[in-house]
Design a protein around this motif. Structure first.
Motif, mmCIF file in Angstrom:
data_model
loop_
_atom_site.group_PDB
_atom_site.id
_atom_site.type_symbol
_atom_site.label_atom_id
_atom_site.label_comp_id
_atom_site.label_asym_id
_atom_site.label_seq_id
_atom_site.Cartn_x
_atom_site.Cartn_y
_atom_site.Cartn_z
ATOM 1 N N LEU A 264 36.339 43.774 34.415
ATOM 2 C CA LEU A 264 37.751 44.076 34.156
ATOM 3 C C LEU A 264 37.994 45.578 34.201
ATOM 4 O O LEU A 264 39.000 46.030 34.763
ATOM 5 C CB LEU A 264 38.170 43.504 32.799
ATOM 6 N N ASP A 265 37.093 46.356 33.624
ATOM 7 C CA ASP A 265 37.241 47.816 33.685
ATOM 8 C C ASP A 265 37.319 48.288 35.133
ATOM 9 O O ASP A 265 38.146 49.148 35.478
ATOM 10 C CB ASP A 265 36.054 48.494 32.989
ATOM 11 N N ALA B 63 48.923 43.019 39.158
ATOM 12 C CA ALA B 63 49.796 42.415 38.149
ATOM 13 C C ALA B 63 49.206 41.115 37.616
ATOM 14 O O ALA B 63 49.439 40.741 36.456
ATOM 15 C CB ALA B 63 51.184 42.167 38.731
ATOM 16 N N CYS B 64 48.414 40.435 38.430
ATOM 17 C CA CYS B 64 47.797 39.175 38.014
ATOM 18 C C CYS B 64 46.596 39.380 37.098
ATOM 19 O O CYS B 64 45.939 38.402 36.716
ATOM 20 C CB CYS B 64 47.370 38.362 39.247
ATOM 21 N N LEU B 65 46.304 40.628 36.747
ATOM 22 C CA LEU B 65 45.275 40.874 35.729
ATOM 23 C C LEU B 65 45.765 40.488 34.335
ATOM 24 O O LEU B 65 44.952 40.262 33.428
ATOM 25 C CB LEU B 65 44.862 42.350 35.726
ATOM 26 N N GLU C 280 42.637 40.441 46.319
ATOM 27 C CA GLU C 280 42.678 39.071 45.798
ATOM 28 C C GLU C 280 41.268 38.552 45.544
ATOM 29 O O GLU C 280 41.041 37.819 44.573
ATOM 30 C CB GLU C 280 43.417 38.165 46.777
ATOM 31 N N THR C 281 40.323 38.946 46.386
ATOM 32 C CA THR C 281 38.943 38.492 46.213
ATOM 33 C C THR C 281 38.333 39.053 44.943
ATOM 34 O O THR C 281 37.688 38.328 44.169
ATOM 35 C CB THR C 281 38.097 38.909 47.425
ATOM 36 N N ALA C 282 38.541 40.349 44.692
ATOM 37 C CA ALA C 282 38.000 40.959 43.479
ATOM 38 C C ALA C 282 38.643 40.358 42.238
ATOM 39 O O ALA C 282 37.970 40.104 41.234
ATOM 40 C CB ALA C 282 38.215 42.468 43.512
ATOM 41 N N ARG C 283 39.926 40.103 42.320
ATOM 42 C CA ARG C 283 40.618 39.465 41.209
ATOM 43 C C ARG C 283 40.072 38.054 41.002
ATOM 44 O O ARG C 283 39.887 37.618 39.862
ATOM 45 C CB ARG C 283 42.112 39.430 41.490
ATOM 46 N N GLN D 62 41.111 50.093 39.811
ATOM 47 C CA GLN D 62 41.541 49.972 41.209
ATOM 48 C C GLN D 62 43.056 49.910 41.356
ATOM 49 O O GLN D 62 43.587 50.193 42.431
ATOM 50 C CB GLN D 62 40.901 48.737 41.846
ATOM 51 N N GLU D 63 43.747 49.489 40.328
ATOM 52 C CA GLU D 63 45.212 49.399 40.328
ATOM 53 C C GLU D 63 45.724 48.688 41.590
ATOM 54 O O GLU D 63 45.295 47.581 41.880
ATOM 55 C CB GLU D 63 45.827 50.784 40.158
#
Length: 355
Positions: A261-262, A185-187, A273-276, A267-268
């Motif tokens: 971003l893709d 959701a933080c995307l 958190e690290t990847a984000r 990953q949905e």
């Protein structure tokens, strides 16, 4: 707006199973950038349309966003923005099966001539809880004002919206999972930041193209120059070299962030958190590069076009005006602070509606 509706591009980012074209974010953002080269206002409302579709996907349940996606593709809906979480003048009062939105909202890009609005309000009696809802722009009590009068991005109509006791059904409020509730959701804010980055980059690319055309076709050689033609003047070549190097760096950073971003989008719920956090750093770096190189180019382009290029008939100042207005969306200093915290302390940007 009607040309965009007719183009079929409004369903570009909608998955094919819901009637859209299923484009990736990289593909969608390349369209945004190409539009921005010619008209950054059109690119702005187009990009925010896709941002708002992403928002209902990230903050809502499938029973909410899937029908909205299908209707958008079928009816060629245009989505408008009235979210602006910093403007807390709109309040929400809860009733048994619905809410009442009342108040004003500023910086409502794309609200004019939209079919659906995404709006936010502060729920009364809930400790200032932020509610976000999607509902038709033509609903009773919604007043979209024509009061946008800034120096740039004039055709975005980013003025204000008045909600006069607007009824919002419970099923229109995005409560589950809700705003910024998970790494996935933080995307949402990161998509917004990368949209801005592509807008800035597109504006700069458009400015460079027009400057180059003018230099090659109309620029006069300065009498003191030892060159035979204007396009061989060493100072002119120096400026173009600096423009190219700066934009090339911004392009590479921007495209790299889009590829990340893709991957994050695919990953949905499994997104960590690290990847984000890594994605947030990449997007912040790209935004800084695009902002700085774009503002520099759109100001210094007159050094390679000359005094005659300042005629109002050419409107070459529009590139700087549009980029200057849009780049103030959130302070660049705070992006640099976030990058500094990462570079020095290994701390990823803390998720918010602006990072």
């Amino acid at each position: 707006r009607d040309a965009l509706r007719a183009s079929g591009l409004l369903d570009l980012s909608i998955p094919t199973e819901f009637g859209g074209q299923g484009a990736s974010w990289s593909e969608t953002l390349r369209v945004v950038r190409e539009l921005a080269q010619v008209d950054s206002s059109v690119a702005h409302v187009f990009a925010f349309h896709h941002l708002l579709l992403a928002t209902v996907r990230l903050f809502g349940q499938p029973a909410q966003w899937q029908p909205w996606f299908e209707q958008t593709a079928r009816q060629r809906w245009f989505w408008g923005n009235a979210l602006n979480p910093l403007d807390k003048r709109t309040t929400a009062t809860a009733y048994s099966h619905w809410y009442e939105f009342h108040g004003d909202k500023s910086f409502c890009s794309g609200a004019t001539d939209s079919d659906m609005l995404l709006a936010s309000a502060i729920q009364q009696g809930e400790g200032g809880k932020l509610l976000i809802a999607a509902f038709p722009s033509g609903r009773a009590g919604v007043q979209i004002r024509q009061d946008w009068d800034n120096i740039g991005q004039r055709q975005t109509d980013s003025g204000s919206v008045r909600f006069d006791h607007v009824r919002v059904e419970a099923g229109e409020v995005l409560l589950n999972p809700g705003p910024l509730s998970s790494p996935f959701a933080c995307l949402r804010p990161l998509i917004a930041q990368l949209i801005l980055t592509n807008l800035y980059l597109g504006i700069a690319e458009g400015a460079l193209r027009e400057a180059r055309q003018y230099t090659l076709e109309q620029r006069r050689l300065w009498p003191a120059s030892l060159a035979a033609t204007p396009n061989k003047d060493p100072y002119t070549l120096l400026h173009y070299g600096e423009f190219f190097a700066a934009l090339e760096g911004a392009r590479l950073l921007t495209d790299h962030a889009a590829a990340q971003l893709d991957d994050a989008w695919r990953q949905e719920a499994q997104l960590s958190e690290t990847a984000r956090g890594r994605l947030a750093v990449s997007i912040a770096a790209a935004k800084v590069a695009a902002s700085r190189s774009g503002l520099d180019l759109t100001s210094r382009m007159f050094e390679v076009t000359g005094a005659r290029a300042t005629t109002a008939a050419l409107r070459l100042d529009r590139f700087w005006r549009n980029l200057r207005v849009h780049s103030l969306h959130d302070p660049l200093d705070y992006k640099l602070q976030e990058l500094g915290d990462w570079a020095l302390n290994g701390q990823y940007p803390i998720p918010s509606f602006y990072s």
